[in-house]
Motif scaffolding. Structure first.
Motif, PDB file in Angstrom:
ATOM      1  N   LEU A  52      34.105  35.235  59.627  1.00  0.00           N
ATOM      2  CA  LEU A  52      35.821  34.488  59.691  1.00  0.00           C
ATOM      3  C   LEU A  52      36.832  35.676  59.820  1.00  0.00           C
ATOM      4  N   VAL A  53      37.927  35.376  60.624  1.00  0.00           N
ATOM      5  CA  VAL A  53      39.030  36.170  60.632  1.00  0.00           C
ATOM      6  C   VAL A  53      40.188  35.507  59.739  1.00  0.00           C
ATOM      7  N   THR A  54      40.499  36.032  58.709  1.00  0.00           N
ATOM      8  CA  THR A  54      41.479  35.456  57.710  1.00  0.00           C
ATOM      9  C   THR A  54      42.677  36.405  57.525  1.00  0.00           C
ATOM     10  N   THR A  55      43.688  35.775  57.184  1.00  0.00           N
ATOM     11  CA  THR A  55      45.080  36.405  56.867  1.00  0.00           C
ATOM     12  C   THR A  55      44.939  37.267  55.556  1.00  0.00           C
ATOM     13  N   LYS A  56      45.638  38.300  55.563  1.00  0.00           N
ATOM     14  CA  LYS A  56      45.710  39.060  54.318  1.00  0.00           C
ATOM     15  C   LYS A  56      46.586  38.251  53.229  1.00  0.00           C
ATOM     16  N   GLU A  57      47.646  37.626  53.795  1.00  0.00           N
ATOM     17  CA  GLU A  57      48.533  36.872  52.865  1.00  0.00           C
ATOM     18  C   GLU A  57      48.190  35.479  53.003  1.00  0.00           C
ATOM     19  N   PHE A  58      48.374  34.731  52.132  1.00  0.00           N
ATOM     20  CA  PHE A  58      48.132  33.107  52.250  1.00  0.00           C
ATOM     21  C   PHE A  58      49.092  32.622  53.248  1.00  0.00           C
ATOM     22  N   VAL A  59      48.560  31.867  54.410  1.00  0.00           N
ATOM     23  CA  VAL A  59      49.125  31.106  55.215  1.00  0.00           C
ATOM     24  C   VAL A  59      48.324  29.930  55.318  1.00  0.00           C
ATOM     25  N   ASP A  60      49.202  28.693  55.363  1.00  0.00           N
ATOM     26  CA  ASP A  60      48.413  27.266  55.475  1.00  0.00           C
ATOM     27  C   ASP A  60      47.673  27.308  56.720  1.00  0.00           C
ATOM     28  N   GLN A  61      46.601  26.495  56.719  1.00  0.00           N
ATOM     29  CA  GLN A  61      45.518  26.523  57.903  1.00  0.00           C
ATOM     30  C   GLN A  61      46.180  25.448  58.829  1.00  0.00           C
ATOM     31  N   GLY A  62      47.047  24.490  58.491  1.00  0.00           N
ATOM     32  CA  GLY A  62      47.841  23.905  59.476  1.00  0.00           C
ATOM     33  C   GLY A  62      48.695  24.277  60.284  1.00  0.00           C
ATOM     34  N   THR A  63      49.237  25.789  60.005  1.00  0.00           N
ATOM     35  CA  THR A  63      50.437  26.150  60.868  1.00  0.00           C
ATOM     36  C   THR A  63      49.658  26.787  62.318  1.00  0.00           C
ATOM     37  N   LYS A  64      50.813  27.012  63.258  1.00  0.00           N
ATOM     38  CA  LYS A  64      50.480  27.403  64.544  1.00  0.00           C
ATOM     39  C   LYS A  64      49.687  28.621  64.696  1.00  0.00           C
ATOM     40  N   VAL A  65      48.535  28.756  65.394  1.00  0.00           N
ATOM     41  CA  VAL A  65      47.989  29.886  65.759  1.00  0.00           C
ATOM     42  C   VAL A  65      48.914  30.756  66.462  1.00  0.00           C
ATOM     43  N   THR A  66      49.125  32.184  65.852  1.00  0.00           N
ATOM     44  CA  THR A  66      49.743  33.020  66.643  1.00  0.00           C
ATOM     45  C   THR A  66      49.195  34.022  67.176  1.00  0.00           C
ATOM     46  N   ALA A  67      50.000  34.994  67.933  1.00  0.00           N
ATOM     47  CA  ALA A  67      49.378  36.194  68.763  1.00  0.00           C
ATOM     48  C   ALA A  67      48.860  37.207  67.841  1.00  0.00           C
ATOM     49  N   GLU A  89      48.963  37.451  73.503  1.00  0.00           N
ATOM     50  CA  GLU A  89      50.245  36.779  73.931  1.00  0.00           C
ATOM     51  C   GLU A  89      49.772  35.734  75.204  1.00  0.00           C
ATOM     52  N   ILE A  90      49.118  36.325  76.103  1.00  0.00           N
ATOM     53  CA  ILE A  90      48.776  35.582  77.141  1.00  0.00           C
ATOM     54  C   ILE A  90      47.936  34.229  76.674  1.00  0.00           C
ATOM     55  N   LEU A  91      47.115  34.378  75.601  1.00  0.00           N
ATOM     56  CA  LEU A  91      46.274  33.464  75.176  1.00  0.00           C
ATOM     57  C   LEU A  91      46.962  32.318  74.267  1.00  0.00           C
ATOM     58  N   GLU A  92      47.967  32.694  73.365  1.00  0.00           N
ATOM     59  CA  GLU A  92      49.117  31.967  72.767  1.00  0.00           C
ATOM     60  C   GLU A  92      49.728  31.139  73.917  1.00  0.00           C
ATOM     61  N   ARG A  93      50.288  31.755  74.813  1.00  0.00           N
ATOM     62  CA  ARG A  93      50.950  30.939  76.206  1.00  0.00           C
ATOM     63  C   ARG A  93      50.138  29.685  76.421  1.00  0.00           C
ATOM     64  N   HIS A  94      48.704  30.272  76.903  1.00  0.00           N
ATOM     65  CA  HIS A  94      47.777  29.079  77.070  1.00  0.00           C
ATOM     66  C   HIS A  94      47.694  28.106  76.296  1.00  0.00           C
ATOM     67  N   PRO A 127      45.388  16.566  64.282  1.00  0.00           N
ATOM     68  CA  PRO A 127      44.478  17.595  63.731  1.00  0.00           C
ATOM     69  C   PRO A 127      43.829  17.941  65.083  1.00  0.00           C
ATOM     70  N   TYR A 128      43.311  18.827  65.323  1.00  0.00           N
ATOM     71  CA  TYR A 128      42.858  19.418  66.578  1.00  0.00           C
ATOM     72  C   TYR A 128      41.924  20.516  66.321  1.00  0.00           C
ATOM     73  N   ASN A 129      40.849  20.698  67.408  1.00  0.00           N
ATOM     74  CA  ASN A 129      39.961  22.042  67.234  1.00  0.00           C
ATOM     75  C   ASN A 129      40.267  22.836  68.475  1.00  0.00           C
ATOM     76  N   LEU A 130      40.364  24.123  68.245  1.00  0.00           N
ATOM     77  CA  LEU A 130      40.675  25.037  69.334  1.00  0.00           C
ATOM     78  C   LEU A 130      39.215  25.910  69.327  1.00  0.00           C
ATOM     79  N   ILE A 131      38.782  26.042  70.594  1.00  0.00           N
ATOM     80  CA  ILE A 131      37.590  27.031  71.033  1.00  0.00           C
ATOM     81  C   ILE A 131      38.013  28.021  71.909  1.00  0.00           C
ATOM     82  N   ILE A 132      37.517  29.293  71.953  1.00  0.00           N
ATOM     83  CA  ILE A 132      38.079  30.344  72.487  1.00  0.00           C
ATOM     84  C   ILE A 132      36.722  31.014  72.990  1.00  0.00           C
ATOM     85  N   THR A 133      36.306  31.119  74.258  1.00  0.00           N
ATOM     86  CA  THR A 133      35.326  31.696  74.567  1.00  0.00           C
ATOM     87  C   THR A 133      35.804  32.964  75.690  1.00  0.00           C
TER      88      THR A 133
END
Length: 357
Positions: A150-165, A262-267, A283-289
């Motif tokens: 898992l890649v987790t944020t160090k501070e609490f951020v809600d799971q439903g927020t936007k995926v950032t760069a 940043e390119i991934l965030e734009r896509h 709700p949605y699933n995001l998959i990155i290969t």
């Protein structure tokens, strides 16, 4: 020697010295100026290679750390598999899905409401490393595959927020170290079980032959998809792919990870906009290969009230509780999130087909 003679000698020496300096500057300086761009380029190449070597050494050490502490880790509760089955996806023999029947003792994992296990103090062995200034790399307590991280944020951020760069940059580093793919479940309806923001990673070796099953369907399109949005005709639900112009984890160094993120965030934003979900209400699933990015809109978490569907399921890997669950998996597993409009359209089409028969 008188004072006048000594002054004359000193003047001649100074004059000779000045003439030599003038000759030096008139001959060497133009050559140095013309060679400066070449020297600068060589210095940049040397620095880039040194930086690349440092980055790759860091990735190798991180990979060794992941594999070394996996075996016998007290924080990891490995799901034991009873049986494993393979099904052909949509009648194509080369595109398969893999279904594992888990042992009864692991059907239900302990769950505490609003529990946040990604903040210190951690369980012994849960933390792997501080992968960036804002993210940690941790083991999944209930892994679906070997080295499920898992890649987790160090501070609490809600799971439903936007995926950032920043999220994507940390995921890229973990993908490079683990040699795997990343996925994100945005809400409980999409398969998420924790409110703390996290992306999940599994190595490609978790799939049979190290090959993601649905890539066979992508390759069957037989056209150049680089830099394009596209969908698969076999998937009868709201989804969209984006094919990267080059392998996203190739030739990574610390200085260009942020740029790639940043390119991934734009896509990622383009895919959500294409599906009409830029506000992320659904709700949605995001998959990155390493080659493509994939977004699926969801309606509910389970099918037949027993089979849980998350992002990994859309790559062709399922876990079920019994053999009775195998039948819905083989046919309706990818309709778990159909919208009402899609459902009505499908039923009308099936009704017409029956009338024709």
């Amino acid at each position: 020697m008188c004072i006048r003679d000594s002054l004359r000698v000193n003047y001649k020496f100074q004059y000779r010295h000045k003439s030599q300096m003038f000759e030096f500057f008139t001959t060497f300086l133009p050559t140095a100026i013309s060679a400066f761009p070449v020297l600068l380029l060589l210095a940049v190449i040397f620095w880039h290679k040194a930086s690349g070597r440092r980055f790759m050494r860091r990735m190798r050490l991180l990979r060794k750390k992941i594999h070394k502490h996996w075996t016998g880790n007290p924080s990891v509760h490995i799901i034991r598999v009873q049986e494993e089955y393979t099904f052909s996806l949509y009648g194509r023999g080369s595109a398969e899905i893999y279904v594992k029947i888990i042992m009864p003792s692991h059907e239900k994992k302990p769950h505490v409401k609003d529990c946040i296990p990604f903040l210190p103090p951690f369980h012994r062995g849960a933390l792997i490393d501080e992968i960036s200034a804002s993210h940690r790399l941790m083991y999944n307590a209930f892994p679906l595959t070997r080295c499920h991280c898992l890649v987790t944020t160090k501070e609490f951020v809600d799971q439903g927020t936007k995926v950032t760069a920043n999220d994507l940059a940390a995921a890229l580093l973990a993908m490079k170290a683990l040699k795997g793919c990343a996925f994100y479940n945005s809400a409980p309806e999409a398969g998420s079980s924790q409110r703390h923001k996290h992306l999940q990673l599994v190595p490609y070796s978790a799939f049979r032959y190290g090959f993601i099953p649905i890539e066979t369907l992508i390759n069957s399109l037989k056209r150049n998809l680089k830099g394009q949005l596209f969908t698969l005709p076999e998937f009868k639900f709201k989804h969209a792919f984006y094919m990267f112009e080059k392998v996203v984890t190739s030739k990574l160094i610390d200085e260009i990870v942020r740029e790639r993120a940043e390119i991934l965030e734009r896509h990622y934003e383009e895919l959500l906009k294409h599906l009409g979900n830029e506000d992320r209400r659904m709700p949605y699933n995001l998959i990155i290969t390493r080659k493509w990015m994939f977004v699926v809109l969801r309606r509910k978490e389970r099918i037949k009230d027993s089979i849980k569907i998350n992002a990994l399921s859309f790559l062709g890997s399922f876990m079920v509780n019994s053999k009775e669950d195998l039948k819905p998996v083989s046919y309706t597993h990818l309709r778990a999130h159909e919208t009402r409009h899609d459902l009505v359209c499908r039923l009308l089409l099936e009704k017409k087909k029956k009338k024709k028969k």
